[in-house]
Design an enzyme around this catalytic site. Structure first.
Site, PDB file in Angstrom:
ATOM      1  N   HIS A 143       2.283   2.009  -1.523  1.00 14.30           N
ATOM      2  CA  HIS A 143       1.926   2.827  -2.687  1.00 14.30           C
ATOM      3  C   HIS A 143       1.478   4.209  -2.232  1.00 14.30           C
ATOM      4  O   HIS A 143       1.522   4.542  -1.048  1.00 14.30           O
ATOM      5  CB  HIS A 143       0.884   2.123  -3.557  1.00 14.30           C
ATOM      6  CG  HIS A 143      -0.382   1.785  -2.839  1.00 14.30           C
ATOM      7  ND1 HIS A 143      -1.250   2.725  -2.373  1.00 14.30           N
ATOM      8  CD2 HIS A 143      -0.911   0.580  -2.499  1.00 14.30           C
ATOM      9  CE1 HIS A 143      -2.266   2.142  -1.796  1.00 14.30           C
ATOM     10  NE2 HIS A 143      -2.083   0.832  -1.835  1.00 14.30           N
ATOM     11  N   HIS A 188     -12.260  -4.772  -4.945  1.00 13.75           N
ATOM     12  CA  HIS A 188     -11.192  -5.615  -5.475  1.00 13.75           C
ATOM     13  C   HIS A 188     -11.520  -6.244  -6.820  1.00 13.75           C
ATOM     14  O   HIS A 188     -10.688  -6.970  -7.382  1.00 13.75           O
ATOM     15  CB  HIS A 188     -10.772  -6.663  -4.438  1.00 13.75           C
ATOM     16  CG  HIS A 188     -10.141  -6.027  -3.242  1.00 13.75           C
ATOM     17  ND1 HIS A 188     -10.863  -5.659  -2.137  1.00 13.75           N
ATOM     18  CD2 HIS A 188      -8.865  -5.611  -3.032  1.00 13.75           C
ATOM     19  CE1 HIS A 188     -10.056  -5.050  -1.276  1.00 13.75           C
ATOM     20  NE2 HIS A 188      -8.845  -5.005  -1.792  1.00 13.75           N
ATOM     21  N   CYS A 237     -13.916 -11.947   1.211  1.00 11.63           N
ATOM     22  CA  CYS A 237     -13.040 -11.330   0.213  1.00 11.63           C
ATOM     23  C   CYS A 237     -11.647 -11.200   0.833  1.00 11.63           C
ATOM     24  O   CYS A 237     -11.461 -10.485   1.819  1.00 11.63           O
ATOM     25  CB  CYS A 237     -13.554  -9.951  -0.203  1.00 11.63           C
ATOM     26  SG  CYS A 237     -12.345  -9.064  -1.210  1.00 11.63           S
ATOM     27  N   CYS A 291     -16.599  -8.182  -5.393  1.00 13.05           N
ATOM     28  CA  CYS A 291     -16.323  -7.137  -4.403  1.00 13.05           C
ATOM     29  C   CYS A 291     -15.973  -5.866  -5.184  1.00 13.05           C
ATOM     30  O   CYS A 291     -15.046  -5.888  -6.005  1.00 13.05           O
ATOM     31  CB  CYS A 291     -15.143  -7.551  -3.527  1.00 13.05           C
ATOM     32  SG  CYS A 291     -14.403  -6.153  -2.656  1.00 13.05           S
ATOM     33  N   LYS A 315      -2.573  -2.616  -9.754  1.00 11.37           N
ATOM     34  CA  LYS A 315      -1.398  -3.259 -10.336  1.00 11.37           C
ATOM     35  C   LYS A 315      -1.739  -3.855 -11.685  1.00 11.37           C
ATOM     36  O   LYS A 315      -0.944  -3.821 -12.623  1.00 11.37           O
ATOM     37  CB  LYS A 315      -0.908  -4.361  -9.396  1.00 11.37           C
ATOM     38  CG  LYS A 315       0.136  -3.867  -8.446  1.00 11.37           C
ATOM     39  CD  LYS A 315       1.099  -4.957  -8.110  1.00 11.37           C
ATOM     40  CE  LYS A 315       2.415  -4.329  -7.722  1.00 11.37           C
ATOM     41  NZ  LYS A 315       3.289  -5.244  -7.029  1.00 11.37           N
ATOM     42  N   HIS A 366      -0.909   4.721   0.807  1.00 13.11           N
ATOM     43  CA  HIS A 366      -0.284   4.573   2.125  1.00 13.11           C
ATOM     44  C   HIS A 366       0.508   5.835   2.472  1.00 13.11           C
ATOM     45  O   HIS A 366       0.459   6.343   3.588  1.00 13.11           O
ATOM     46  CB  HIS A 366       0.678   3.379   2.145  1.00 13.11           C
ATOM     47  CG  HIS A 366       0.041   2.072   1.766  1.00 13.11           C
ATOM     48  ND1 HIS A 366       0.645   1.159   0.943  1.00 13.11           N
ATOM     49  CD2 HIS A 366      -1.152   1.532   2.106  1.00 13.11           C
ATOM     50  CE1 HIS A 366      -0.150   0.111   0.790  1.00 13.11           C
ATOM     51  NE2 HIS A 366      -1.243   0.314   1.485  1.00 13.11           N
ATOM     52  N   LYS A 380      -9.226   3.812 -11.693  1.00 10.12           N
ATOM     53  CA  LYS A 380      -8.857   3.184 -10.434  1.00 10.12           C
ATOM     54  C   LYS A 380      -7.373   2.810 -10.489  1.00 10.12           C
ATOM     55  O   LYS A 380      -6.894   2.377 -11.543  1.00 10.12           O
ATOM     56  CB  LYS A 380      -9.714   1.915 -10.296  1.00 10.12           C
ATOM     57  CG  LYS A 380      -9.676   1.286  -8.944  1.00 10.12           C
ATOM     58  CD  LYS A 380     -10.570   0.058  -8.920  1.00 10.12           C
ATOM     59  CE  LYS A 380     -10.027  -0.875  -7.887  1.00 10.12           C
ATOM     60  NZ  LYS A 380     -10.664  -1.056  -6.705  1.00 10.12           N
ATOM     61  N   CYS A 423     -10.106  -7.562   0.903  1.00  8.11           N
ATOM     62  CA  CYS A 423     -10.483  -6.700   2.041  1.00  8.11           C
ATOM     63  C   CYS A 423     -10.282  -7.418   3.358  1.00  8.11           C
ATOM     64  O   CYS A 423     -10.470  -6.809   4.405  1.00  8.11           O
ATOM     65  CB  CYS A 423     -11.957  -6.306   2.057  1.00  8.11           C
ATOM     66  SG  CYS A 423     -12.774  -5.909   0.574  1.00  8.11           S
TER      67      CYS A 423
HETATM   68  N1  MSP Z   1      -4.490  -3.390   7.204  1.00  7.94           N
HETATM   69  C1  MSP Z   1      -5.668  -2.665   6.985  1.00  7.94           C
HETATM   70  C2  MSP Z   1      -5.813  -1.538   7.979  1.00  7.94           C
HETATM   71  C3  MSP Z   1      -5.877  -1.964   9.413  1.00  7.94           C
HETATM   72  S1  MSP Z   1      -5.931  -0.601  10.473  1.00  7.94           S
HETATM   73  C4  MSP Z   1      -6.329  -1.211  11.940  1.00  7.94           C
HETATM   74  C5  MSP Z   1      -5.642  -2.075   5.585  1.00  7.94           C
HETATM   75  N2  MSP Z   1      -4.437  -1.938   5.041  1.00  7.94           N
HETATM   76  S2  MSP Z   1      -4.166  -1.335   3.581  1.00  7.94           S
HETATM   77  O1  MSP Z   1      -2.768  -1.596   3.317  1.00  7.94           O
HETATM   78  O2  MSP Z   1      -5.090  -1.828   2.634  1.00  7.94           O
HETATM   79  O3  MSP Z   1      -4.305   0.199   3.747  1.00  7.94           O
HETATM   80  C6  MSP Z   1      -5.537   0.849   3.596  1.00  7.94           C
HETATM   81  C7  MSP Z   1      -5.286   2.323   3.748  1.00  7.94           C
HETATM   82  O4  MSP Z   1      -4.273   2.771   2.815  1.00  7.94           O
HETATM   83  C8  MSP Z   1      -6.472   3.213   3.423  1.00  7.94           C
HETATM   84  O5  MSP Z   1      -7.405   3.334   4.459  1.00  7.94           O
HETATM   85  C9  MSP Z   1      -5.767   4.506   3.135  1.00  7.94           C
HETATM   86  O6  MSP Z   1      -5.316   5.042   4.334  1.00  7.94           O
HETATM   87  C10 MSP Z   1      -4.604   4.044   2.299  1.00  7.94           C
HETATM   88  N3  MSP Z   1      -4.968   3.880   0.887  1.00  7.94           N
HETATM   89  C11 MSP Z   1      -4.840   2.749   0.149  1.00  7.94           C
HETATM   90  N4  MSP Z   1      -5.206   3.007  -1.144  1.00  7.94           N
HETATM   91  C12 MSP Z   1      -5.610   4.277  -1.270  1.00  7.94           C
HETATM   92  C13 MSP Z   1      -5.978   5.107  -2.358  1.00  7.94           C
HETATM   93  N5  MSP Z   1      -6.099   4.661  -3.602  1.00  7.94           N
HETATM   94  N6  MSP Z   1      -6.211   6.413  -2.099  1.00  7.94           N
HETATM   95  C14 MSP Z   1      -6.039   6.939  -0.838  1.00  7.94           C
HETATM   96  N7  MSP Z   1      -5.669   6.190   0.192  1.00  7.94           N
HETATM   97  C15 MSP Z   1      -5.624   4.825   0.077  1.00  7.94           C
HETATM   98  O7  MSP Z   1      -6.700  -1.742   5.083  1.00  7.94           O
END
Ligand code: MSP
Length: 507
Positions: free
Chosen positions: A18, A146, A126, A143, A301, A21, A298, A129
């Protein structure tokens, strides 16, 4: 010149990518391209986090094995990175064989250090997370990230003596003020640390989708322990054939981890403790950016307000995507996404300011001078350009993406004003050929510097502008000497291109 290792978090492959990422990954790519352009040596890593309870459950729901399921999603992530022009040097998957070996070697080192013991965990978890939770972290029993009540979990685990590193971490934050950026996040991390670090389970027995603990395969490594180690696997730690890469980037280089605030404490407090335990040097900086909401809500989905990066690239193009998020939001702060802002920035900044400048200058050069503009001694913008390159460097080295673009756009405005004031069409009419040539050369040279400066953000547009100016090749890197105004020499013949950013009609 420096060696720079840049990483993104590795993303969970429990769903398609999304906007969050995409945001972090483009940010890392902007940095990687910036440092390469300055002539530094860069290794840029991104990848996928494929183990854990969340993915195991989702795969089961989908009637697939976890591996089949993650395989189907990894291709979607890779496809998005290609569409977004991400220039990563490697894509790591935590299911890579080499990562299993690295994690096991790392575990063995921490065990040998005496920092691992077996005990019973009885507490909350959780799955969203993938984190063990304390009652105190919940809001109304849920949480906050989430919006779900965590599950009760009891099992015998291996624990990491994280608490052993309380003092070392305090020292780290005293000695290295740049270890966490921005400053506000540094302060939050320090205050979190002040609450006291507790030991944490680093293995699981209730799930089997993970990396087996050495000599005890009933346990798999806790997904965060496994995931953080990706940064070492990806750079070659403990891999004799990659020892040069490891030494260059991890031991002798600057290591920059990018992420959002949701996972900062794992990077800023757990990861350094793990590294200290294993005797591995620490990274240089963990930069945490903010979180996006959409129209004040926020993104989720279940609310149905997910922003699809594929759709945005499809409608606006990759350059506009890469521009918008860094021009609109301060890197490091939260941001509220609104589609109408995207459209209006696209039309005003890209179609009008930049696109129109390039188009009118090249069209005039073609029309009035047959596309053949002579190089002249031009000092008009020399001081501005000198100062601009300096701020460009400082802004990008300090993660000030928005400010960097603002400074470039100020110069674009100056060039547009120069067109309006000098009126090349009037000079042509009056047959003042030398003055006309001088004005157009100055404008073209200004545009060339803009193309260079925007290249970390908009690599495709930069190249298109270069072709429009009739310059054969876009440089891989640009030295300090090449940043001088007036450097554009013969031969170049303007080749008018189609519109860089065709205006979008109101939808
Ligand atoms: N797999 C773990 C990370 C492990 S790193 C050793 C994880 N993955 S995640 O798919 O949840 O990705 C989290 C990251 O995605 C956030 O830290 C950020 O970089 C990005 N984002 C996810 N949602 C976001 C927003 N709503 N806004 C901005 N960035 C966000 O956590």
């Amino acid at each position: 010149m420096a060696n720079i290792y840049i990483t993104t978090p590795i993303y969970y492959t429990n769903d398609v990518p999304h906007i969050g990422h995409a945001y972090t990954t483009v940010a890392a790519d902007v940095l990687a391209r910036f440092y390469r352009f300055r002539g530094d040596t860069v290794f840029f890593l991104t990848g996928s986090d494929e183990h854990g309870q969340k993915i195991a459950r989702k795969a089961e729901e989908m009637g697939k094995t976890p591996k089949e399921y993650v395989d189907s999603l990894v291709v979607v992530f890779k496809d998005l990175w290609e569409k977004l022009g991400i220039s990563n040097d490697h894509f790591i998957r935590t299911t890579d064989e080499i990562h299993y070996a690295t994690c096991q070697a790392f575990f063995t080192k921490v065990l040998a250090k005496g920092d691992i013991y077996k005990s019973r965990y009885a507490g909350l978890y959780c799955t969203g997370c993938e984190s063990f939770k304390d009652e105190s972290e919940l809001v109304e029993g849920k949480c906050p990230d989430h919006n779900k009540a965590p599950e009760w979990m009891e099992e015998e685990d291996y624990f990491f003596k994280w608490s052993n590193y309380q003092q070392a971490l305090e020292q780290l934050f005293q000695d290295k003020p740049l270890f966490v950026l921005p400053k506000s996040r540094f302060n939050e991390t320090v205050s979190f640390l002040g609450q006291g670090i507790k030991d944490i389970p680093i293995s699981r027995t209730l799930i089997s989708w993970g990396i087996p603990v050495p000599d005890d395969p009933d346990h798999v490594l806790y997904v965060w322990f496994d995931a953080l180690i990706n940064y070492l696997t990806g750079i070659g730690w403990n891999q004799p054939e990659l020892s040069q890469r490891y030494q260059t980037f991890w031991e002798e280089g600057k290591v920059i981890h990018l992420m959002a605030k949701d996972i900062l404490s794992k990077h800023a407090l757990l990861w350094p403790a793990m590294l200290l335990s294993a005797g591995v040097p620490l990274p240089t900086t963990c930069f945490s950016h903010g979180y996006f909401t959409k129209d004040g809500m926020k993104i989720s989905k279940s609310i149905g307000n997910v922003i699809d990066p594929f759709a945005l690239v499809e409608s606006y193009g990759v350059d506009a995507f890469r521009y918008f998020f860094f021009r609109e939001f301060t890197f490091g702060e939260d941001g509220d996404y609104r589609e109408e802002r995207f459209e209006s920035r696209y039309n005003s900044d890209l179609a009008n300011d930049l696109g129109n400048l390039v188009s009118r200058v090249t069209v005039m050069a073609q029309k009035f001078l047959d596309g053949r503009v002579e190089q002249v001694e031009s000092q008009k913008f020399a001081p501005v350009i000198e100062a601009l390159w300096k701020t460009w460097d400082e802004d990008l080295q300090n993660f000030r993406f928005k400010e960097c673009l603002e400074h470039i756009w100020k110069f674009i405005t100056e060039l547009n004003v120069c067109v309006d004031v000098e009126k090349p069409w009037a000079l042509a009419k009056e047959n003042k050929r030398d003055h006309l040539n001088e004005v157009l050369y100055t404008l073209i040279e200004g545009i060339r510097h803009i193309a260079l400066m925007i290249s970390p953000f908009m690599p495709d547009a930069s190249k298109t502008i270069y072709s429009a100016l009739g310059i054969e090749t876009f440089p891989q890197s640009i030295s300090m000497e090449e940043r001088v105004f007036g450097g554009l020499q013969q031969p170049f013949t303007i080749k008018v291109q189609g519109s860089l950013f065709p205006k979008k009609e109101k939808t």
